[in-house]
Design an enzyme around this catalytic site. Structure first.
Site, PDB file in Angstrom:
ATOM      1  N   SER A   1      -9.648   1.737   3.064  1.00 22.35           N
ATOM      2  CA  SER A   1      -8.785   2.504   2.189  1.00 22.35           C
ATOM      3  C   SER A   1      -7.753   1.666   1.426  1.00 22.35           C
ATOM      4  O   SER A   1      -7.153   2.169   0.482  1.00 22.35           O
ATOM      5  CB  SER A   1      -8.037   3.553   3.022  1.00 22.35           C
TER       6      SER A   1
ATOM      7  N   SER B   1      -9.844  -0.803   7.182  1.00 20.53           N
ATOM      8  CA  SER B   1      -9.363  -0.614   5.813  1.00 20.53           C
ATOM      9  C   SER B   1      -8.745  -1.819   5.129  1.00 20.53           C
ATOM     10  O   SER B   1      -8.408  -1.737   3.944  1.00 20.53           O
ATOM     11  CB  SER B   1      -8.347   0.521   5.784  1.00 20.53           C
TER      12      SER B   1
ATOM     13  N   LYS C   1       0.846  -1.207   0.000  1.00 21.28           N
ATOM     14  CA  LYS C   1       0.000   0.000   0.000  1.00 21.28           C
ATOM     15  C   LYS C   1       0.875   1.248   0.000  1.00 21.28           C
ATOM     16  O   LYS C   1       1.928   1.263   0.662  1.00 21.28           O
ATOM     17  CB  LYS C   1      -0.908  -0.039   1.233  1.00 21.28           C
TER      18      LYS C   1
HETATM   19  N1  GLN Z   1     -12.928   4.124   6.852  1.00 22.13           N
HETATM   20  C1  GLN Z   1     -12.225   4.398   8.072  1.00 22.13           C
HETATM   21  C2  GLN Z   1     -11.719   5.816   8.087  1.00 22.13           C
HETATM   22  O1  GLN Z   1     -11.855   6.494   7.112  1.00 22.13           O
HETATM   23  C3  GLN Z   1     -11.122   3.413   8.272  1.00 22.13           C
HETATM   24  C4  GLN Z   1      -9.902   3.734   7.507  1.00 22.13           C
HETATM   25  C5  GLN Z   1      -8.733   2.831   7.810  1.00 22.13           C
HETATM   26  O2  GLN Z   1      -8.889   1.781   8.411  1.00 22.13           O
HETATM   27  N2  GLN Z   1      -7.562   3.276   7.384  1.00 22.13           N
HETATM   28  O3  GLN Z   1     -11.219   6.265   9.064  1.00 22.13           O
END
Ligand code: GLN
Length: 470
Positions: A106, A130, A21
């Site tokens: 994400s 994410s 990532k």
């Molecule tokens: N969707 C969640 C956020 O926007 C989780 C994101 C993540 O786990 N990096 O905070």
């Protein structure tokens, strides 16, 4: 994939092929966090997790798209554009005229790369879901380890008290192998836990697993296993199409001898709100380092303005460098940390976090090695793992996923995390395993959540779930 590695001599040596990532630092490729702020940034050093994999012969093939700084659930907040879910574009599903769907976020690029067969394993980060959410949407395995097991040195911080490096792959064995390589103490990460703590958690887990059938001659593979179904994980937003695959998995596990036990985790209802307060507060502090002075984008104010004022450089740089979702989190987090709001928001969210941790500790047979006081509790009504749907629905169409700020679709993006954030707040390991398809023909994942440091239990239950799908 947003950056592809230069071909190297050892390319044909047959190591595991890994995609990373783009918020995890690599020394040979840029690390942009999908942000204009870091568009040209190349880290001077490599993240510990990447180094450990490379030292074991892994071939790092490139960096994957993600939501900017890891903020988002649908991988639409990225300078590189959205990630299209490859589930119905792959060879076994190829269809024409399929409406493009989100790969989840994400870590959407990592899940999509695994699903599309571009790599064996992909690294992601999971702050509130994410890794598990995109895994569920793309039909691959996604794993968030116990907090503090995999080093975060060289991983760009979103919310330090929640961030974990996660693993995506097509099957659990591959995830387990990758985890074993990265599961070690790192002096370079102050949140990396010492071997002694890991050892006590393992010992608790082993002791419990010895009472189960993998170590005995009992006829059913899941004999002695107690699976908790948290009643609060079936909220009104849950799509019916997700429920049937989950029910099928539970039925198959029950047929193999597992006992299915309804449990209650009453603080779950407050988890999402607490998560967004804590994560945004930590993010607002972490993102203060992007000031246009030390690294990353620098925007010099237009001629005529007073450029000697450093604050103008900050303002112009941050206005241009951050996307709208990131700016929203900075505003929310900064507000939660102001003197007026601190008690009502930040401290309340921390209290909710404690309640959530207690809820989990109350239901697990295995004690929490981080807080164990030496007492042996009665395990009679307790469970070894919890199982619930990973997401409230299958992958949403991309057209809906980019909803304007404040719209119902934009709000929907936050609700996607409702089932994944409790384990993040409690720092517990969680594994999302494909459980077949919903009525719309898109993948559904089930999540298995265990006590801190009890990943072995997750592999054991996860592999049984995997078998039910064969
Ligand atoms: N969707 C969640 C956020 O926007 C989780 C994101 C993540 O786990 N990096 O905070």
């Amino acid at each position: 994939m947003v950056h592809v590695a230069e071909p190297t001599e050892d390319e044909n040596r047959g190591g595991v092929v890994v995609a990373v990532k783009d918020n995890i630092c690599t020394a040979s490729m840029p690390t942009t966090c999908s942000s204009a702020m870091l568009a040209d940034f190349v880290s001077p050093y490599e993240a510990t997790c990447v180094r450990l994999l490379r030292e074991q012969g892994a071939h790092i093939i490139g960096k994957t798209n993600c939501d900017e700084f890891g903020m988002g659930s649908l991988n639409v907040h990225s300078t590189h554009g959205p990630v299209v879910n490859p589930y119905k574009l792959g060879s076994e599903h190829r269809q024409t005229g399929v409406e493009p769907r989100s790969a989840g976020g994400s870590s959407g690029g990592s899940a999509a790369a695994v699903r599309a067969g571009m790599c064996d394993v992909a690294l992601g980060t999971d702050t509130g879901g994410s890794v598990r959410l995109p895994a569920s949407y793309c039909g691959v395995v996604g794993f968030k380890p116990s907090y503090g097991l995999i080093s975060r040195r060289g991983v760009v911080s979103y919310a330090d008290s929640l961030d974990c490096v996660g693993i995506l792959a097509k099957n659990i064995s591959e995830v387990e192998r990758t985890f074993d390589i990265m599961n070690c103490h790192d002096h370079g990460d102050p949140t990396s836990l010492p071997m002694r703590t890991r050892g006590s958690a393992s010992a608790f887990c082993d002791r419990r697993m010895r009472t189960m059938s993998p170590h005995s001659d009992l006829p059913t593979p899941a004999h002695g296993l107690r699976i908790g179904i948290p009643q609060e994980y079936f909220p009104s937003e849950l799509s019916q199409s997700v429920v049937s695959p989950v029910r099928r998995v539970l039925q198959a596990l029950a047929e193999q001898g597992a006992e299915i036990v309804p449990v209650s985790l009453p603080s779950t209802a407050y988890a999402l709100s607490a998560y967004y307060v804590i994560a945004s507060a930590e993010a607002s502090s972490n993102l203060a380092r992007y000031d246009g002075v030390q690294y990353g984008l620098r925007v010099i104010p237009p001629p005529g303005s007073d450029i000697t004022k450093t604050s103008r450089v900050y303002a112009h740089t941050r206005t241009k460098g951050f996307g709208s979702e990131v700016k929203k989190r900075i505003l929310l987090g900064t507000y939660a940390l102001t003197a007026d709001a601190f008690d009502n928001y930040f401290l309340q969210a921390q209290r909710v976090r404690q309640l959530i941790k207690h809820d989990f500790d109350r239901v697990f047979t295995v004690p929490n090695a981080l807080t164990w006081t030496g007492e042996t509790a009665d395990t009679a009504d307790k469970v070894d793992v919890l199982i619930h749907p990973s997401a409230i629905r299958t992958a949403p169409p991309l057209q809906r996923a980019g909803g304007a700020s404040g719209s119902a679709d934009a709000l929907d993006a936050y609700v996607q995390d409702v089932l994944t954030v409790p384990a993040s707040l409690a720092g517990l390991p969680a594994l999302s395993v494909p459980a077949g398809e919903g009525d719309d023909g898109w993948p559904v994942g089930v999540s298995i959540v265990g006590q801190w440091g009890c990943e072995k239990m997750l592999w054991y239950v996860g592999k049984m779930v995997e078998q039910t799908m064969c």
